[in-house]
Design a protein around this motif. Structure first.
Motif, PDB file in Angstrom:
ATOM      1  N   GLY A   1       0.800  -1.212   0.000  1.00 46.88           N
ATOM      2  CA  GLY A   1       0.000   0.000   0.000  1.00 46.88           C
ATOM      3  C   GLY A   1       0.835   1.265   0.000  1.00 46.88           C
ATOM      4  O   GLY A   1       2.061   1.231  -0.121  1.00 46.88           O
ATOM      5  N   GLN A   2       0.138   2.397   0.161  1.00 48.72           N
ATOM      6  CA  GLN A   2       0.764   3.715   0.147  1.00 48.72           C
ATOM      7  C   GLN A   2       0.559   4.379   1.509  1.00 48.72           C
ATOM      8  O   GLN A   2      -0.558   4.402   2.040  1.00 48.72           O
ATOM      9  CB  GLN A   2       0.110   4.573  -0.946  1.00 48.72           C
ATOM     10  N   VAL A   3       1.648   4.852   2.091  1.00 46.19           N
ATOM     11  CA  VAL A   3       1.544   5.578   3.364  1.00 46.19           C
ATOM     12  C   VAL A   3       0.946   6.951   3.081  1.00 46.19           C
ATOM     13  O   VAL A   3       1.536   7.742   2.340  1.00 46.19           O
ATOM     14  CB  VAL A   3       2.933   5.723   4.020  1.00 46.19           C
ATOM     15  N   TYR A   4      -0.247   7.221   3.650  1.00 48.89           N
ATOM     16  CA  TYR A   4      -0.825   8.545   3.426  1.00 48.89           C
ATOM     17  C   TYR A   4      -0.797   9.412   4.686  1.00 48.89           C
ATOM     18  O   TYR A   4      -1.212  10.564   4.668  1.00 48.89           O
ATOM     19  CB  TYR A   4      -2.239   8.446   2.838  1.00 48.89           C
ATOM     20  N   PHE A   5      -0.274   8.836   5.793  1.00 46.85           N
ATOM     21  CA  PHE A   5      -0.012   9.650   6.990  1.00 46.85           C
ATOM     22  C   PHE A   5       1.073   8.956   7.802  1.00 46.85           C
ATOM     23  O   PHE A   5       1.059   7.735   7.977  1.00 46.85           O
ATOM     24  CB  PHE A   5      -1.272   9.810   7.852  1.00 46.85           C
ATOM     25  N   SER A   6       2.036   9.754   8.290  1.00 43.63           N
ATOM     26  CA  SER A   6       3.071   9.250   9.184  1.00 43.63           C
ATOM     27  C   SER A   6       3.502  10.412  10.062  1.00 43.63           C
ATOM     28  O   SER A   6       4.189  11.327   9.603  1.00 43.63           O
ATOM     29  CB  SER A   6       4.263   8.697   8.380  1.00 43.63           C
ATOM     30  N   GLY A   7       3.045  10.361  11.328  1.00 39.63           N
ATOM     31  CA  GLY A   7       3.353  11.476  12.218  1.00 39.63           C
ATOM     32  C   GLY A   7       2.612  11.327  13.540  1.00 39.63           C
ATOM     33  O   GLY A   7       2.119  10.245  13.881  1.00 39.63           O
ATOM     34  N   VAL A   8       2.506  12.439  14.277  1.00 32.66           N
ATOM     35  CA  VAL A   8       1.817  12.442  15.566  1.00 32.66           C
ATOM     36  C   VAL A   8       0.355  12.784  15.341  1.00 32.66           C
ATOM     37  O   VAL A   8       0.026  13.717  14.609  1.00 32.66           O
ATOM     38  CB  VAL A   8       2.457  13.465  16.525  1.00 32.66           C
ATOM     39  N   SER A   9      -0.546  12.003  15.980  1.00 35.55           N
ATOM     40  CA  SER A   9      -1.985  12.223  15.805  1.00 35.55           C
ATOM     41  C   SER A   9      -2.714  12.031  17.127  1.00 35.55           C
ATOM     42  O   SER A   9      -3.215  10.940  17.438  1.00 35.55           O
ATOM     43  CB  SER A   9      -2.535  11.257  14.745  1.00 35.55           C
ATOM     44  N   GLY A  10      -2.751  13.084  17.960  1.00 36.89           N
ATOM     45  CA  GLY A  10      -3.531  13.092  19.201  1.00 36.89           C
ATOM     46  C   GLY A  10      -3.276  11.890  20.080  1.00 36.89           C
ATOM     47  O   GLY A  10      -2.133  11.530  20.387  1.00 36.89           O
ATOM     48  N   GLY A  11      -4.398  11.224  20.498  1.00 33.21           N
ATOM     49  CA  GLY A  11      -4.308  10.076  21.383  1.00 33.21           C
ATOM     50  C   GLY A  11      -3.632   8.870  20.762  1.00 33.21           C
ATOM     51  O   GLY A  11      -3.172   7.967  21.470  1.00 33.21           O
ATOM     52  N   TYR A  12      -3.540   8.837  19.423  1.00 37.43           N
ATOM     53  CA  TYR A  12      -2.837   7.744  18.764  1.00 37.43           C
ATOM     54  C   TYR A  12      -1.317   7.811  18.982  1.00 37.43           C
ATOM     55  O   TYR A  12      -0.624   6.821  18.780  1.00 37.43           O
ATOM     56  CB  TYR A  12      -3.091   7.779  17.253  1.00 37.43           C
ATOM     57  N   GLY A  13      -0.832   8.971  19.365  1.00 36.37           N
ATOM     58  CA  GLY A  13       0.624   9.138  19.446  1.00 36.37           C
ATOM     59  C   GLY A  13       1.243   9.084  18.062  1.00 36.37           C
ATOM     60  O   GLY A  13       0.668   9.587  17.082  1.00 36.37           O
TER      61      GLY A  13
ATOM     62  N   LYS B   1       9.078  -3.536   7.330  1.00 36.45           N
ATOM     63  CA  LYS B   1       9.108  -2.887   8.639  1.00 36.45           C
ATOM     64  C   LYS B   1       8.783  -1.407   8.469  1.00 36.45           C
ATOM     65  O   LYS B   1       9.411  -0.713   7.664  1.00 36.45           O
ATOM     66  CB  LYS B   1      10.474  -3.051   9.295  1.00 36.45           C
ATOM     67  N   ILE B   2       7.794  -0.918   9.227  1.00 38.30           N
ATOM     68  CA  ILE B   2       7.358   0.468   9.061  1.00 38.30           C
ATOM     69  C   ILE B   2       7.513   1.296  10.345  1.00 38.30           C
ATOM     70  O   ILE B   2       7.512   2.527  10.289  1.00 38.30           O
ATOM     71  CB  ILE B   2       5.879   0.535   8.601  1.00 38.30           C
ATOM     72  N   ALA B   3       7.635   0.642  11.510  1.00 37.38           N
ATOM     73  CA  ALA B   3       7.709   1.381  12.768  1.00 37.38           C
ATOM     74  C   ALA B   3       8.179   0.439  13.875  1.00 37.38           C
ATOM     75  O   ALA B   3       8.346  -0.768  13.658  1.00 37.38           O
ATOM     76  CB  ALA B   3       6.348   1.982  13.133  1.00 37.38           C
ATOM     77  N   LEU B   4       8.372   1.034  15.084  1.00 41.40           N
ATOM     78  CA  LEU B   4       8.743   0.253  16.261  1.00 41.40           C
ATOM     79  C   LEU B   4       7.690   0.447  17.344  1.00 41.40           C
ATOM     80  O   LEU B   4       7.104   1.532  17.488  1.00 41.40           O
ATOM     81  CB  LEU B   4      10.115   0.696  16.782  1.00 41.40           C
ATOM     82  N   VAL B   5       7.460  -0.604  18.110  1.00 44.84           N
ATOM     83  CA  VAL B   5       6.459  -0.566  19.178  1.00 44.84           C
ATOM     84  C   VAL B   5       6.855   0.462  20.235  1.00 44.84           C
ATOM     85  O   VAL B   5       8.026   0.600  20.590  1.00 44.84           O
ATOM     86  CB  VAL B   5       6.311  -1.957  19.822  1.00 44.84           C
ATOM     87  N   GLY B   6       5.840   1.177  20.728  1.00 43.79           N
ATOM     88  CA  GLY B   6       6.099   2.169  21.769  1.00 43.79           C
ATOM     89  C   GLY B   6       4.879   2.375  22.656  1.00 43.79           C
ATOM     90  O   GLY B   6       3.961   1.539  22.701  1.00 43.79           O
ATOM     91  N   SER B   7       4.847   3.539  23.317  1.00 39.16           N
ATOM     92  CA  SER B   7       3.747   3.849  24.240  1.00 39.16           C
ATOM     93  C   SER B   7       3.433   5.338  24.185  1.00 39.16           C
ATOM     94  O   SER B   7       3.202   5.983  25.203  1.00 39.16           O
ATOM     95  CB  SER B   7       4.128   3.430  25.669  1.00 39.16           C
ATOM     96  N   THR B   8       3.430   5.879  22.950  1.00 40.07           N
ATOM     97  CA  THR B   8       3.144   7.308  22.782  1.00 40.07           C
ATOM     98  C   THR B   8       1.639   7.542  22.725  1.00 40.07           C
ATOM     99  O   THR B   8       0.865   6.622  22.463  1.00 40.07           O
ATOM    100  CB  THR B   8       3.813   7.827  21.497  1.00 40.07           C
ATOM    101  N   GLY B   9       1.212   8.794  22.961  1.00 40.92           N
ATOM    102  CA  GLY B   9      -0.213   9.120  22.961  1.00 40.92           C
ATOM    103  C   GLY B   9      -0.894   8.613  24.217  1.00 40.92           C
ATOM    104  O   GLY B   9      -0.272   8.482  25.279  1.00 40.92           O
ATOM    105  N   ASN B  10      -2.175   8.322  24.114  1.00 39.51           N
ATOM    106  CA  ASN B  10      -2.944   7.800  25.254  1.00 39.51           C
ATOM    107  C   ASN B  10      -2.672   6.299  25.385  1.00 39.51           C
ATOM    108  O   ASN B  10      -3.348   5.467  24.793  1.00 39.51           O
ATOM    109  CB  ASN B  10      -4.438   8.044  25.062  1.00 39.51           C
ATOM    110  N   SER B  11      -1.651   5.960  26.160  1.00 36.92           N
ATOM    111  CA  SER B  11      -1.227   4.568  26.295  1.00 36.92           C
ATOM    112  C   SER B  11      -0.728   4.340  27.717  1.00 36.92           C
ATOM    113  O   SER B  11      -0.076   5.198  28.306  1.00 36.92           O
ATOM    114  CB  SER B  11      -0.118   4.267  25.281  1.00 36.92           C
ATOM    115  N   THR B  12      -1.045   3.146  28.247  1.00 34.97           N
ATOM    116  CA  THR B  12      -0.604   2.808  29.604  1.00 34.97           C
ATOM    117  C   THR B  12       0.635   1.909  29.608  1.00 34.97           C
ATOM    118  O   THR B  12       1.154   1.561  30.664  1.00 34.97           O
ATOM    119  CB  THR B  12      -1.736   2.083  30.352  1.00 34.97           C
ATOM    120  N   GLY B  13       1.112   1.551  28.407  1.00 35.13           N
ATOM    121  CA  GLY B  13       2.304   0.699  28.312  1.00 35.13           C
ATOM    122  C   GLY B  13       2.577   0.356  26.862  1.00 35.13           C
ATOM    123  O   GLY B  13       1.742   0.603  25.986  1.00 35.13           O
TER     124      GLY B  13
END
Length: 366
Positions: free
Chosen positions: A286-298, A332-344
């Motif tokens: 597919g085509q990446v049409y968004f890659s960045g910070v987005s509110g609670g999604y981090g 590979k498109i990203a690495l696991v994290g806990s940004t945005g509204n996340s408890t872990g």
């Protein structure tokens, strides 16, 4: 049938018979005497069992193994040289040429009265060395070439969001065009087959022209397919009839929260719990049409797979792709994290069809 006596042929006298035998012995002796008196370095002729007089033939040996027998040392040397020379005719300038194996010539031990040996012609010997056993040459000729080639430069695609077009729709605004570059390479070959290349220099002859693609961001009012409700818990459709199975977005599957109502509202995806920094993969091409910070999604990646399907990858610690980039299934498109509204650390993964969130488990083979 007349007898020898009746034929009228003169009967050889005993003295004459002795003379004939002596003549034959004298001829053989003269050959041997001539051989003994041959200049130094000349091969000594021998009389074979069938009466043929030859000089001793020579073997072509490779790593000590006798491969081909030819009429002389000169022929043996020419055969090996011709086989090697064939690989000098490459597609570039040959800088160096060498043979991996040890090649030598060896004179055959042969004496008067021996049977005639199986001596190959020069052509037959060349074919034997080149074709070898099972089509593999007895010799490994390594050439180093310098090649100058013109190669295409692929154009890039830039995806521009278009609010007046629906999600999944695309339109080329500006056609892309390949560029051209001149590349100088050092190429190492074995028996004409390239085994290693090194780019020495490049020069752009014509710049590529970027392709601009408009991609829709407008949501449908509904699915419109008549196969079920795509916007709630009670999804009743067969996704395999419309879409292929998606690839798993992570390596280790542990679902910490599923799709559906949670805390009084719709949890629009599924959560995969795993350690910080683990790899996240594109579920499909597919085509990446968004890659960045987005509110609670981090940190969030959104991929458009066409046919009205998108996938979201949220709470990432690091984003490895950018908007407009084409990605392949499993990349590979990203690495696991806990940004945005996340408890872990975890991956929040969503599947959207024509603007409506659906249960990702209907599309994953877990």
């Amino acid at each position: 049938m007349k007898s020898f006596m009746e034929s009228g042929a003169p009967v050889p006298r005993r003295g004459m018979l002795i003379f004939v035998i002596a003549g034959a012995l004298l001829m053989a002796a003269s050959i041997m005497a001539g051989a003994i008196m041959s200049p130094e370095g000349k091969d000594i002729p021998v009389v074979l069992a069938d009466g043929e007089v030859i000089t001793p033939p020579w073997y072509i040996t490779i790593d000590g193994e006798k491969i081909a027998l030819v009429d002389s040392q000169q022929t043996a040397q020419e055969v090996v040289g011709d086989v090697i020379e064939e690989y000098r005719r490459g597609s570039g300038t040959v800088l160096d040429i060498e043979v991996k194996e040890e090649t030598q010539t060896e004179k055959m031990e042969i004496k008067n009265g021996d049977k005639a040996p199986d001596i190959l012609t020069e052509k037959e010997a060349k074919e034997l060395l080149s074709e070898g056993k099972n089509g593999e040459s007895y010799l490994t000729v390594v050439t180093t070439e310098e090649q100058v080639q013109q190669e295409p430069i692929e154009f890039e695609q830039e995806y521009k969001p278009e609010p007046d077009m629906y999600i999944g729709e695309k339109k080329v605004e500006t056609e892309g065009k390949e560029g051209t570059k001149e590349v100088v390479k050092k190429v190492v070959k074995e028996n004409g087959r390239s085994i290693r290349e090194e780019v020495l220099e490049e020069e752009v002859l014509e710049e590529p022209q970027e392709e601009i693609v408009l991609t829709g961001t407008k949501n449908y009012d509904g699915y419109g397919g008549g196969t079920g409700n795509y916007s709630g818990d009670n999804v009743s459709y067969d996704p395999s009839a419309v879409y292929e199975t998606l690839g798993n977005p992570i390596d280790n599957i542990y679902i910490s929260s599923g799709f559906g109502q949670r805390w009084g509202r719709l949890h629009s995806g599924i959560d995969f719990a795993l350690a910080q920094g683990n790899s996240i993969y594109a579920a499909d091409d597919g085509q990446v049409y968004f890659s960045g910070v987005s509110g609670g999604y981090g940190n969030l990646v959104k991929i458009d797979h066409g046919n009205g399907m998108q996938t979201y990858y949220a709470h990432c610690s690091k984003l490895l792709v950018s908007q407009g980039q084409h990605v392949s299934k499993g990349e590979k498109i990203a690495l696991v994290g806990s940004t945005g509204n996340s408890t872990g650390p975890h991956l929040h993964f969503e599947v959207i069809i024509n603007g409506n969130c659906v249960n990702p488990l209907d599309f994953l083979d877990l």
